[in-house]
Design an enzyme around this catalytic site. Sequence first.
Site, PDB file in Angstrom:
ATOM      1  N   ALA A  95      25.955 -13.572  21.393  1.00 49.98           N
ATOM      2  CA  ALA A  95      26.768 -14.957  21.329  1.00 49.98           C
ATOM      3  C   ALA A  95      27.678 -14.961  20.022  1.00 49.98           C
ATOM      4  CB  ALA A  95      26.260 -15.655  20.844  1.00 49.98           C
ATOM      5  N   LYS A 135      23.965 -12.898  27.651  1.00 51.78           N
ATOM      6  CA  LYS A 135      25.298 -12.062  27.519  1.00 51.78           C
ATOM      7  C   LYS A 135      25.663 -11.763  25.903  1.00 51.78           C
ATOM      8  CE  LYS A 135      27.672 -13.213  31.597  1.00 51.78           C
ATOM      9  NZ  LYS A 135      29.124 -14.095  32.000  1.00 51.78           N
ATOM     10  N   ALA A 139      31.847 -21.129  21.053  1.00 48.58           N
ATOM     11  CA  ALA A 139      32.660 -20.430  20.932  1.00 48.58           C
ATOM     12  C   ALA A 139      32.603 -19.361  22.634  1.00 48.58           C
ATOM     13  CB  ALA A 139      32.104 -19.020  20.263  1.00 48.58           C
ATOM     14  N   ASP A 152      14.808 -13.814  19.110  1.00 43.17           N
ATOM     15  CA  ASP A 152      16.212 -14.175  18.947  1.00 43.17           C
ATOM     16  C   ASP A 152      16.641 -12.920  18.793  1.00 43.17           C
ATOM     17  OD1 ASP A 152      16.206 -16.477  20.471  1.00 43.17           O
ATOM     18  OD2 ASP A 152      16.158 -17.295  19.276  1.00 43.17           O
ATOM     19  N   ARG A 212      13.869 -12.041  27.599  1.00 40.68           N
ATOM     20  CA  ARG A 212      15.215 -13.036  27.459  1.00 40.68           C
ATOM     21  C   ARG A 212      17.623 -12.353  27.611  1.00 40.68           C
ATOM     22  NH1 ARG A 212      15.701 -17.299  23.056  1.00 40.68           N
ATOM     23  NH2 ARG A 212      13.860 -17.796  24.440  1.00 40.68           N
ATOM     24  N   GLN A 222      20.906  -8.774  24.618  1.00 42.55           N
ATOM     25  CA  GLN A 222      22.432  -8.968  24.788  1.00 42.55           C
ATOM     26  C   GLN A 222      22.793  -8.117  25.433  1.00 42.55           C
ATOM     27  OE1 GLN A 222      23.113 -11.125  20.766  1.00 42.55           O
ATOM     28  NE2 GLN A 222      22.250  -9.250  20.168  1.00 42.55           N
ATOM     29  N   HIS A 274      24.529 -19.161  32.455  1.00 43.87           N
ATOM     30  CA  HIS A 274      25.460 -19.950  32.788  1.00 43.87           C
ATOM     31  C   HIS A 274      26.512 -19.923  33.534  1.00 43.87           C
ATOM     32  CE1 HIS A 274      24.051 -22.142  28.245  1.00 43.87           C
ATOM     33  NE2 HIS A 274      23.202 -22.669  29.239  1.00 43.87           N
TER      34      HIS A 274
END
Length: 318
Positions: A200, A198, A302, A145, A195, A174, A238
């Site tokens: 976070a 956007k 958020a 991640d 992956r 990201q 999403h």
Amino acid sequence: MGVFNRVARPAILAAARSDRLRRTAERLPVTRDVVRRFVPGETVADALSSVTALRDSGRLVSIDYLGEDVTDVDTANATVDAYLGLLDALGERREPEAKVRPLEVSLKLSALGQALPRDGEKIALENARAICAKARDVGVWVTVDAEDHTTTDSTLSIVRELRADFDWLGTVLQAYLKRTEGDCREFAESGARIRLCKGAYDEPASVAYRDSDDVDASYLRCLRVLMAGSGYPMVASHDPAIIEAVPAMAREFSRGVDDFEYQMLYGIRDAEQRRLADEGNSLRVYLPFGTQWYGYFVRRLAERPANFTFFLRALAER
């Protein structure tokens, strides 16, 4: 959306860093009940139950044992042990061999000791190596991640080293970071699984796009780079506009359904997840579990006004 991004989102993300608010939230049964929308449980058994339901619906799964910003070696070692136990349990499922592995675990390197003051990067590397070795033995993928921008150089350095032995290892980039298009070019050329999300975290304008339109444009540029490369893009979004843009881009670069995948978070846009899977696409659900749910949960609030509205509505109904 503009007001949410300018005012509400920074305030919510600030709450994610507050130990006082975390302690308060963890004591409130009402909060924990609402959290189940995004985090289905705290134990491996809880996670496996959700894995079974998701696999029965034709979806792929990435499991995250929640935790981050570990400050001592013992906690980092406990996180490794938790992942090894999870992987043993996943291996017992005996999923069929496939080009796209149906099961994956996601790791945060800060949970493996990356931020420790002495040899943190080395400790995180060796801990991640142990998890990757176990994952290889049981036929499960691993993806590393992303966290805030101060960790990016260290994280990608560790990923590069691990990929020398585990070329199937994925990582997260990201799109709101201004550096990410260049990182996408590097990893797309090396054939990596990436992956693309956007982002976070509340990042400064010096390193990140702050306007939502700029983030969207960056996402599509980065996705095009990944689709054109030799790796395996994972479209983690999403956003209906992003999802709508994917099929044409996949056709442009001659990618079939096994050459990329969609990814969404557990509890968000479930009907859309099912639609994509039912149409024959590879759709993976990011499934978090564990007791350290607070930071993850608040970042989900958020990300989208709809998530925050759901939370407020649920509280009001109690």
